[in-house]
Write a protein that holds these residues in place. Structure first.
Motif, PDB file in Angstrom:
ATOM      1  N   GLN A 195       0.841  -1.185   0.000  1.00  0.00           N
ATOM      2  CA  GLN A 195       0.000   0.000   0.000  1.00  0.00           C
ATOM      3  C   GLN A 195       0.880   1.240   0.000  1.00  0.00           C
ATOM      4  OE1 GLN A 195      -2.782   0.419   3.297  1.00  0.00           O
ATOM      5  NE2 GLN A 195      -4.197   1.511   1.949  1.00  0.00           N
ATOM      6  N   ALA A 196       0.784   2.014  -1.067  1.00  0.00           N
ATOM      7  CA  ALA A 196       1.477   3.286  -1.171  1.00  0.00           C
ATOM      8  C   ALA A 196       0.582   4.388  -0.605  1.00  0.00           C
ATOM      9  CB  ALA A 196       1.831   3.582  -2.623  1.00  0.00           C
ATOM     10  N   PRO A 197       1.169   5.517  -0.172  1.00  0.00           N
ATOM     11  CA  PRO A 197       0.358   6.607   0.379  1.00  0.00           C
ATOM     12  C   PRO A 197      -0.737   7.060  -0.584  1.00  0.00           C
ATOM     13  CG  PRO A 197       2.663   7.013   0.829  1.00  0.00           C
ATOM     14  CD  PRO A 197       2.605   5.829  -0.106  1.00  0.00           C
ATOM     15  N   GLY A 198      -1.977   7.162  -0.088  1.00  0.00           N
ATOM     16  CA  GLY A 198      -3.093   7.612  -0.895  1.00  0.00           C
ATOM     17  C   GLY A 198      -3.627   6.600  -1.886  1.00  0.00           C
ATOM     18  N   LYS A 199      -3.150   5.357  -1.851  1.00  0.00           N
ATOM     19  CA  LYS A 199      -3.583   4.331  -2.788  1.00  0.00           C
ATOM     20  C   LYS A 199      -4.174   3.130  -2.057  1.00  0.00           C
ATOM     21  CE  LYS A 199      -1.206   3.503  -6.470  1.00  0.00           C
ATOM     22  NZ  LYS A 199      -0.115   3.059  -7.391  1.00  0.00           N
ATOM     23  N   GLN A 200      -4.922   2.315  -2.790  1.00  0.00           N
ATOM     24  CA  GLN A 200      -5.500   1.086  -2.250  1.00  0.00           C
ATOM     25  C   GLN A 200      -4.419   0.039  -2.013  1.00  0.00           C
ATOM     26  OE1 GLN A 200      -8.819   1.450  -1.270  1.00  0.00           O
ATOM     27  NE2 GLN A 200      -9.841   0.268  -2.871  1.00  0.00           N
ATOM     28  N   ARG A 201      -4.650  -0.814  -1.024  1.00  0.00           N
ATOM     29  CA  ARG A 201      -3.780  -1.958  -0.824  1.00  0.00           C
ATOM     30  C   ARG A 201      -3.982  -2.942  -1.978  1.00  0.00           C
ATOM     31  NH1 ARG A 201      -2.773  -3.226   4.664  1.00  0.00           N
ATOM     32  NH2 ARG A 201      -4.945  -2.642   5.034  1.00  0.00           N
ATOM     33  N   GLU A 202      -2.895  -3.466  -2.530  1.00  0.00           N
ATOM     34  CA  GLU A 202      -2.986  -4.376  -3.658  1.00  0.00           C
ATOM     35  C   GLU A 202      -2.203  -5.659  -3.405  1.00  0.00           C
ATOM     36  OE1 GLU A 202      -1.133  -2.949  -7.253  1.00  0.00           O
ATOM     37  OE2 GLU A 202       0.517  -1.987  -6.168  1.00  0.00           O
ATOM     38  N   LEU A 203      -2.734  -6.769  -3.904  1.00  0.00           N
ATOM     39  CA  LEU A 203      -2.052  -8.054  -3.858  1.00  0.00           C
ATOM     40  C   LEU A 203      -1.030  -8.102  -4.981  1.00  0.00           C
ATOM     41  CD1 LEU A 203      -1.860 -10.998  -2.727  1.00  0.00           C
ATOM     42  CD2 LEU A 203      -3.623 -11.599  -4.414  1.00  0.00           C
ATOM     43  N   ILE A 204       0.230  -8.404  -4.657  1.00  0.00           N
ATOM     44  CA  ILE A 204       1.275  -8.411  -5.673  1.00  0.00           C
ATOM     45  C   ILE A 204       1.876  -9.795  -5.901  1.00  0.00           C
ATOM     46  CG2 ILE A 204       1.852  -5.976  -5.420  1.00  0.00           C
ATOM     47  CD1 ILE A 204       4.293  -6.911  -3.725  1.00  0.00           C
ATOM     48  N   ALA A 205       1.786 -10.693  -4.927  1.00  0.00           N
ATOM     49  CA  ALA A 205       2.328 -12.037  -5.078  1.00  0.00           C
ATOM     50  C   ALA A 205       1.628 -12.969  -4.111  1.00  0.00           C
ATOM     51  CB  ALA A 205       3.840 -12.064  -4.835  1.00  0.00           C
ATOM     52  N   ALA A 206       1.439 -14.234  -4.507  1.00  0.00           N
ATOM     53  CA  ALA A 206       0.781 -15.210  -3.649  1.00  0.00           C
ATOM     54  C   ALA A 206       1.393 -16.581  -3.866  1.00  0.00           C
ATOM     55  CB  ALA A 206      -0.722 -15.259  -3.931  1.00  0.00           C
ATOM     56  N   ILE A 207       1.368 -17.398  -2.815  1.00  0.00           N
ATOM     57  CA  ILE A 207       1.871 -18.760  -2.895  1.00  0.00           C
ATOM     58  C   ILE A 207       0.902 -19.680  -2.168  1.00  0.00           C
ATOM     59  CG2 ILE A 207       3.345 -18.463  -0.851  1.00  0.00           C
ATOM     60  CD1 ILE A 207       5.404 -20.306  -2.341  1.00  0.00           C
TER      61      ILE A 207
ATOM     62  N   SER B 249      15.604  -5.454  -9.133  1.00  0.00           N
ATOM     63  CA  SER B 249      15.354  -4.369 -10.092  1.00  0.00           C
ATOM     64  C   SER B 249      14.296  -3.408  -9.580  1.00  0.00           C
ATOM     65  CB  SER B 249      14.949  -4.953 -11.453  1.00  0.00           C
ATOM     66  OG  SER B 249      15.945  -5.814 -11.960  1.00  0.00           O
ATOM     67  N   LEU B 250      14.445  -2.976  -8.343  1.00  0.00           N
ATOM     68  CA  LEU B 250      13.437  -2.134  -7.699  1.00  0.00           C
ATOM     69  C   LEU B 250      13.319  -0.780  -8.385  1.00  0.00           C
ATOM     70  CD1 LEU B 250      14.150  -3.124  -4.038  1.00  0.00           C
ATOM     71  CD2 LEU B 250      11.905  -3.251  -5.141  1.00  0.00           C
ATOM     72  N   LYS B 251      12.089  -0.275  -8.428  1.00  0.00           N
ATOM     73  CA  LYS B 251      11.753   0.997  -9.044  1.00  0.00           C
ATOM     74  C   LYS B 251      11.149   1.932  -7.999  1.00  0.00           C
ATOM     75  CE  LYS B 251      10.436  -1.443 -13.282  1.00  0.00           C
ATOM     76  NZ  LYS B 251       9.318  -1.699 -14.241  1.00  0.00           N
ATOM     77  N   PRO B 252      11.229   3.253  -8.205  1.00  0.00           N
ATOM     78  CA  PRO B 252      10.605   4.172  -7.251  1.00  0.00           C
ATOM     79  C   PRO B 252       9.126   3.883  -7.009  1.00  0.00           C
ATOM     80  CG  PRO B 252      12.069   5.386  -8.677  1.00  0.00           C
ATOM     81  CD  PRO B 252      12.019   3.977  -9.219  1.00  0.00           C
ATOM     82  N   GLU B 253       8.397   3.412  -8.016  1.00  0.00           N
ATOM     83  CA  GLU B 253       6.988   3.109  -7.855  1.00  0.00           C
ATOM     84  C   GLU B 253       6.724   1.878  -6.986  1.00  0.00           C
ATOM     85  OE1 GLU B 253       7.829   2.327 -12.361  1.00  0.00           O
ATOM     86  OE2 GLU B 253       8.634   3.594 -10.765  1.00  0.00           O
ATOM     87  N   ASP B 254       7.779   1.149  -6.599  1.00  0.00           N
ATOM     88  CA  ASP B 254       7.637   0.054  -5.647  1.00  0.00           C
ATOM     89  C   ASP B 254       7.581   0.546  -4.200  1.00  0.00           C
ATOM     90  OD1 ASP B 254       7.722  -2.033  -7.617  1.00  0.00           O
ATOM     91  OD2 ASP B 254       9.906  -1.842  -7.686  1.00  0.00           O
ATOM     92  N   THR B 255       7.822   1.825  -3.973  1.00  0.00           N
ATOM     93  CA  THR B 255       7.790   2.386  -2.630  1.00  0.00           C
ATOM     94  C   THR B 255       6.409   2.210  -2.010  1.00  0.00           C
ATOM     95  OG1 THR B 255       9.529   4.001  -3.096  1.00  0.00           O
ATOM     96  CG2 THR B 255       8.045   4.493  -1.272  1.00  0.00           C
ATOM     97  N   ALA B 256       6.344   1.552  -0.853  1.00  0.00           N
ATOM     98  CA  ALA B 256       5.073   1.247  -0.198  1.00  0.00           C
ATOM     99  C   ALA B 256       5.353   0.546   1.124  1.00  0.00           C
ATOM    100  CB  ALA B 256       4.208   0.344  -1.085  1.00  0.00           C
ATOM    101  N   VAL B 257       4.297   0.373   1.916  1.00  0.00           N
ATOM    102  CA  VAL B 257       4.349  -0.527   3.059  1.00  0.00           C
ATOM    103  C   VAL B 257       3.920  -1.907   2.566  1.00  0.00           C
ATOM    104  CG1 VAL B 257       3.497  -1.058   5.362  1.00  0.00           C
ATOM    105  CG2 VAL B 257       3.870   1.322   4.690  1.00  0.00           C
ATOM    106  N   TYR B 258       4.717  -2.916   2.869  1.00  0.00           N
ATOM    107  CA  TYR B 258       4.466  -4.276   2.405  1.00  0.00           C
ATOM    108  C   TYR B 258       3.949  -5.138   3.550  1.00  0.00           C
ATOM    109  CZ  TYR B 258       6.672  -3.351  -2.069  1.00  0.00           C
ATOM    110  OH  TYR B 258       6.961  -2.857  -3.325  1.00  0.00           O
ATOM    111  N   TYR B 259       2.890  -5.919   3.272  1.00  0.00           N
ATOM    112  CA  TYR B 259       2.250  -6.781   4.252  1.00  0.00           C
ATOM    113  C   TYR B 259       2.165  -8.208   3.721  1.00  0.00           C
ATOM    114  CZ  TYR B 259       0.266  -2.287   5.844  1.00  0.00           C
ATOM    115  OH  TYR B 259       0.078  -0.992   6.265  1.00  0.00           O
ATOM    116  N   CYS B 260       2.239  -9.193   4.609  1.00  0.00           N
ATOM    117  CA  CYS B 260       1.880 -10.557   4.241  1.00  0.00           C
ATOM    118  C   CYS B 260       0.621 -10.945   5.000  1.00  0.00           C
ATOM    119  CB  CYS B 260       3.015 -11.546   4.522  1.00  0.00           C
ATOM    120  SG  CYS B 260       3.531 -11.690   6.250  1.00  0.00           S
ATOM    121  N   ASN B 261      -0.164 -11.860   4.415  1.00  0.00           N
ATOM    122  CA  ASN B 261      -1.424 -12.222   5.045  1.00  0.00           C
ATOM    123  C   ASN B 261      -1.988 -13.500   4.433  1.00  0.00           C
ATOM    124  OD1 ASN B 261      -3.291 -11.751   7.049  1.00  0.00           O
ATOM    125  ND2 ASN B 261      -4.078  -9.846   6.175  1.00  0.00           N
ATOM    126  N   THR B 262      -2.925 -14.124   5.164  1.00  0.00           N
ATOM    127  CA  THR B 262      -3.681 -15.264   4.661  1.00  0.00           C
ATOM    128  C   THR B 262      -4.955 -14.763   4.006  1.00  0.00           C
ATOM    129  OG1 THR B 262      -4.938 -15.570   6.701  1.00  0.00           O
ATOM    130  CG2 THR B 262      -2.803 -16.688   6.540  1.00  0.00           C
TER     131      THR B 262
END
Length: 116
Positions: free
Chosen positions: A39-51, A84-97
């Motif tokens: 979740q980046a500031p002012g944006k919705q939380r998004e799922l980026i990877a799952a296992i 290969s991190l990009k500035p747009e990857d800046t966010a708080v990262y969470y893991c969850n079920t």
């Protein structure tokens, strides 16, 4: 039920790498699918990877080819290798079920900041 704690975030220059860890407690860890969200500031939380419990993986198009999710059930840990991190990857990262995500139950997350 399953409690998850994220770690490994920090400040990195564009093009650099970080590895995030998701440490779990609970006897049912091995049967849970785990997702990494951001979740980046002012944006919705998004799922980026799952296992899945069986090790199958899925990625958002924005990170496919750059990020890798993996799990070590013996260590009760899920990882997110970010290259290969990009500035747009800046966010708080969470893991969850999936269950905790549906209940809107989240941990503190870990901050990732990518400078240009």
């Amino acid at each position: 039920q399953v409690q998850l704690v994220e770690s490994g975030g920090g400040l990195v220059q564009a093009g650099g790498s970080l590895r995030l860890s998701c440490a779990a407690s609970g006897s049912t860890f091995s049967i849970n699918a785990i997702g990494w969200y951001r979740q980046a500031p002012g944006k919705q939380r998004e799922l980026i990877a799952a296992i899945s419990s069986g090790g199958s993986t899925n990625y958002a198009d924005s990170v496919k080819g750059r990020f890798t999710i993996s799990r070590d059930n013996a260590k009760n840990t899920v990882y997110l290798q970010m290259n290969s991190l990009k500035p747009e990857d800046t966010a708080v990262y969470y893991c969850n079920t999936p269950r905790s995500s549906a209940r809107d139950y989240w941990g503190q997350g870990t901050q990732v900041t990518v400078s240009s």
